[in-house]
Write a protein that holds these residues in place. Structure first.
Motif, PDB file in Angstrom:
ATOM      1  N   GLU A  14      21.310 -30.424  43.284  1.00 32.60           N
ATOM      2  CA  GLU A  14      21.331 -30.995  41.945  1.00 32.60           C
ATOM      3  C   GLU A  14      22.252 -32.207  41.985  1.00 32.60           C
ATOM      4  O   GLU A  14      23.221 -32.236  42.747  1.00 32.60           O
ATOM      5  CB  GLU A  14      21.848 -29.982  40.932  1.00 32.60           C
ATOM      6  CG  GLU A  14      20.900 -28.849  40.670  1.00 32.60           C
ATOM      7  CD  GLU A  14      21.423 -27.886  39.609  1.00 32.60           C
ATOM      8  OE1 GLU A  14      22.504 -28.140  39.031  1.00 32.60           O
ATOM      9  OE2 GLU A  14      20.749 -26.883  39.381  1.00 32.60           O
ATOM     10  N   ASN A  25      16.934 -34.526  41.316  1.00 36.10           N
ATOM     11  CA  ASN A  25      17.743 -33.875  42.324  1.00 36.10           C
ATOM     12  C   ASN A  25      17.744 -34.738  43.570  1.00 36.10           C
ATOM     13  O   ASN A  25      16.893 -35.608  43.745  1.00 36.10           O
ATOM     14  CB  ASN A  25      17.235 -32.465  42.605  1.00 36.10           C
ATOM     15  CG  ASN A  25      17.540 -31.530  41.452  1.00 36.10           C
ATOM     16  OD1 ASN A  25      18.506 -31.718  40.731  1.00 36.10           O
ATOM     17  ND2 ASN A  25      16.699 -30.530  41.269  1.00 36.10           N
ATOM     18  N   ASP A  29      10.703 -25.817  43.044  1.00 35.33           N
ATOM     19  CA  ASP A  29      10.602 -27.022  42.218  1.00 35.33           C
ATOM     20  C   ASP A  29      10.007 -28.145  43.056  1.00 35.33           C
ATOM     21  O   ASP A  29      10.425 -28.360  44.196  1.00 35.33           O
ATOM     22  CB  ASP A  29      11.984 -27.469  41.722  1.00 35.33           C
ATOM     23  CG  ASP A  29      12.526 -26.565  40.637  1.00 35.33           C
ATOM     24  OD1 ASP A  29      11.719 -26.030  39.861  1.00 35.33           O
ATOM     25  OD2 ASP A  29      13.758 -26.395  40.571  1.00 35.33           O
ATOM     26  N   SER A  42      12.284 -27.899  46.478  1.00 30.39           N
ATOM     27  CA  SER A  42      13.653 -27.402  46.370  1.00 30.39           C
ATOM     28  C   SER A  42      14.043 -26.510  47.543  1.00 30.39           C
ATOM     29  O   SER A  42      15.198 -26.153  47.700  1.00 30.39           O
ATOM     30  CB  SER A  42      13.837 -26.646  45.049  1.00 30.39           C
ATOM     31  OG  SER A  42      12.876 -25.616  44.926  1.00 30.39           O
ATOM     32  N   TYR A  84      18.840 -30.268  49.692  1.00 35.32           N
ATOM     33  CA  TYR A  84      18.343 -30.552  48.346  1.00 35.32           C
ATOM     34  C   TYR A  84      19.389 -30.032  47.376  1.00 35.32           C
ATOM     35  O   TYR A  84      19.719 -28.843  47.396  1.00 35.32           O
ATOM     36  CB  TYR A  84      17.014 -29.814  48.157  1.00 35.32           C
ATOM     37  CG  TYR A  84      16.357 -29.962  46.808  1.00 35.32           C
ATOM     38  CD1 TYR A  84      15.424 -30.966  46.579  1.00 35.32           C
ATOM     39  CD2 TYR A  84      16.623 -29.075  45.774  1.00 35.32           C
ATOM     40  CE1 TYR A  84      14.773 -31.085  45.360  1.00 35.32           C
ATOM     41  CE2 TYR A  84      15.979 -29.189  44.545  1.00 35.32           C
ATOM     42  CZ  TYR A  84      15.065 -30.191  44.347  1.00 35.32           C
ATOM     43  OH  TYR A  84      14.422 -30.300  43.133  1.00 35.32           O
TER      44      TYR A  84
END
Length: 159
Positions: free
Chosen positions: A112, A99, A93, A20, A110
């Motif tokens: 969502e 994602n 993450d 992430s 990166y």
């Protein structure tokens, strides 16, 4: 047994874990040591098991395993458990495959999926934007089908 990933066949299996955030430069060497230690002891087998890893764009951890040895669910669970440990240790993450990782110029972003859909709607990204298909399964697919325009990925349904 740990080997360099470029020595593995095109049929070698791969698992891609998108982070992430970028790994910080001071984390990379330590991370490489941990990955090599894990890969070196990953599967105890009487057969010759060759495996490797790579860190791409300081953001993706990729495991490779030669396809001549069958991996059990326990072997995969061991890999996921190790990745969970890294996730907790580095406070990021690694296991959320829903994602979206994509390129904006030379940078890897990166987001969502919801935020990515909004970017598409607002034309912040286009059908030509390069996305990473982290569901690729072989070294060949990683080389030729991992970084693709949205139109050639499963994200094209959002266009």
């Amino acid at each position: 047994m740990f080997v360099e990933h470029n020595t593995l066949s095109n049929e070698a299996r791969v698992w891609v874990y998108p982070a992430s955030r970028k790994f910080y430069p001071q984390e990379i060497e330590e991370l490489k040591t941990k990955l090599e230690d894990f890969v070196s002891s990953w599967k105890n087998s009487k057969e010759e098991f060759k495996a490797s890893f790579d860190i791409k764009y300081d953001r993706f951890i990729i495991f490779y395993a030669e396809d001549n040895i069958s991996l059990t669910n326990a072997d995969i669970d061991e890999q996921v458990s190790f990745v969970l440990t890294l996730q907790n240790e580095y406070e990021l993450d690694l296991l959320d495959k829903m994602n979206v990782s994509f390129k904006q110029g030379e940078f890897v972003q990166y987001k969502e999926i919801k935020a990515f859909k909004k970017m598409l709607k607002e034309k912040s990204v286009s059908s030509k934007t390069i996305v990473f298909d982290n569901l690729v399964q072989s070294k060949y697919d990683l080389e030729y089908h991992w970084e693709v325009p949205i139109t050639e990925s499963w994200y094209n349904r959002f266009l």
